[in-house]
Design a protein around this motif. Structure first.
Motif, PDB file in Angstrom:
ATOM      1  N   VAL A 136     -14.343  16.152  13.996  1.00 38.21           N
ATOM      2  CA  VAL A 136     -15.496  16.647  13.245  1.00 38.21           C
ATOM      3  C   VAL A 136     -15.653  18.160  13.394  1.00 38.21           C
ATOM      4  O   VAL A 136     -15.030  18.782  14.253  1.00 38.21           O
ATOM      5  CB  VAL A 136     -16.797  15.939  13.697  1.00 38.21           C
ATOM      6  CG1 VAL A 136     -16.689  14.431  13.523  1.00 38.21           C
ATOM      7  CG2 VAL A 136     -17.148  16.289  15.135  1.00 38.21           C
ATOM      8  N   GLU A 147     -21.177  21.189  13.202  1.00 37.10           N
ATOM      9  CA  GLU A 147     -22.470  20.632  12.791  1.00 37.10           C
ATOM     10  C   GLU A 147     -22.586  19.146  13.149  1.00 37.10           C
ATOM     11  O   GLU A 147     -23.572  18.718  13.749  1.00 37.10           O
ATOM     12  CB  GLU A 147     -22.677  20.829  11.286  1.00 37.10           C
ATOM     13  CG  GLU A 147     -24.035  20.383  10.803  1.00 37.10           C
ATOM     14  CD  GLU A 147     -24.226  20.659   9.322  1.00 37.10           C
ATOM     15  OE1 GLU A 147     -24.885  19.828   8.669  1.00 37.10           O
ATOM     16  OE2 GLU A 147     -23.729  21.676   8.823  1.00 37.10           O
ATOM     17  N   GLU A 148     -21.577  18.356  12.806  1.00 33.98           N
ATOM     18  CA  GLU A 148     -21.622  16.925  13.121  1.00 33.98           C
ATOM     19  C   GLU A 148     -21.534  16.701  14.632  1.00 33.98           C
ATOM     20  O   GLU A 148     -22.237  15.855  15.183  1.00 33.98           O
ATOM     21  CB  GLU A 148     -20.505  16.166  12.419  1.00 33.98           C
ATOM     22  CG  GLU A 148     -20.579  14.669  12.654  1.00 33.98           C
ATOM     23  CD  GLU A 148     -19.591  13.867  11.838  1.00 33.98           C
ATOM     24  OE1 GLU A 148     -19.345  12.705  12.221  1.00 33.98           O
ATOM     25  OE2 GLU A 148     -19.066  14.368  10.822  1.00 33.98           O
ATOM     26  N   GLU A 192     -24.974  17.430  16.078  1.00 32.00           N
ATOM     27  CA  GLU A 192     -25.945  16.389  15.718  1.00 32.00           C
ATOM     28  C   GLU A 192     -25.730  15.123  16.544  1.00 32.00           C
ATOM     29  O   GLU A 192     -26.689  14.533  17.051  1.00 32.00           O
ATOM     30  CB  GLU A 192     -25.854  16.078  14.223  1.00 32.00           C
ATOM     31  CG  GLU A 192     -26.655  14.865  13.780  1.00 32.00           C
ATOM     32  CD  GLU A 192     -28.152  14.953  14.053  1.00 32.00           C
ATOM     33  OE1 GLU A 192     -28.795  13.886  14.142  1.00 32.00           O
ATOM     34  OE2 GLU A 192     -28.695  16.074  14.180  1.00 32.00           O
ATOM     35  N   CYS A 244     -14.924  17.344  18.570  1.00 31.73           N
ATOM     36  CA  CYS A 244     -15.388  18.487  17.787  1.00 31.73           C
ATOM     37  C   CYS A 244     -14.271  19.530  17.789  1.00 31.73           C
ATOM     38  O   CYS A 244     -14.078  20.254  18.779  1.00 31.73           O
ATOM     39  CB  CYS A 244     -16.685  19.041  18.356  1.00 31.73           C
ATOM     40  SG  CYS A 244     -17.364  20.365  17.348  1.00 31.73           S
TER      41      CYS A 244
END
Length: 149
Positions: free
Chosen positions: A42, A45-46, A49, A83
């Motif tokens: 990802v 941002e994801e 979150e 990430c």
């Protein structure tokens, strides 16, 4: 016998390892039995979150592990979320090849899915020893060689 079903998900524009490498690393870290694992790459941002929602920490982290609560006979089921921008930054800061850092984090995450943790020194030592063993068998150097205990 180990049987693995892997879902490979790339929803970022960053460089990520190929599916074949991820499959090899996940399989090497699987201790026993059957597993269904999703590995999702990802963006920041994801990653932020998910870390905020599930761990209460408002920043993107390198890897998150989510194990499913299923009957033991169903085998291991879980998700690893990496990430990509964080992994890239860490690899550069640590002077490590990107593939070696991804392999380490995937092995680390797989061990979390199987119940290993590093909340205290004893647990950390056991988990790090397993990581070193798996990564060594995969041809990667000790990821903790530069750390002092």
């Amino acid at each position: 016998m180990k049987r693995l079903r892997l879902s490979y998900q790339r929803v970022c524009s960053a460089e990520v390892p190929p599916r074949a490498a991820v499959l090899r690393w996940v399989r090497a870290a699987l201790q026993k039995g059957e597993a269904q694992v999703a590995v999702r790459f990802v963006d920041t941002e994801e990653g932020r979150e998910l870390n905020r929602r599930f761990r209460g920490k408002d920043y993107a982290t390198n890897v998150l592990s989510f194990v499913y609560d299923v009957p033991e006979e169903a085998g291991l089921m879980g998700d690893l979320v990496l990430c990509a921008p964080v992994v890239e930054r860490e690899a550069a800061e640590q002077g490590k090849p990107l593939a070696a850092h991804y392999a380490h984090l995937i092995v680390h995450g797989m061990l979390h899915l199987q119940g290993y943790d590093h909340e205290d020194d004893s647990q950390a030592a056991e988990m790090e020893a397993l990581e070193r063993d798996v990564l060594g068998r995969l041809g990667f150097p000790d990821p903790y060689v530069d750390e002092e205990r």
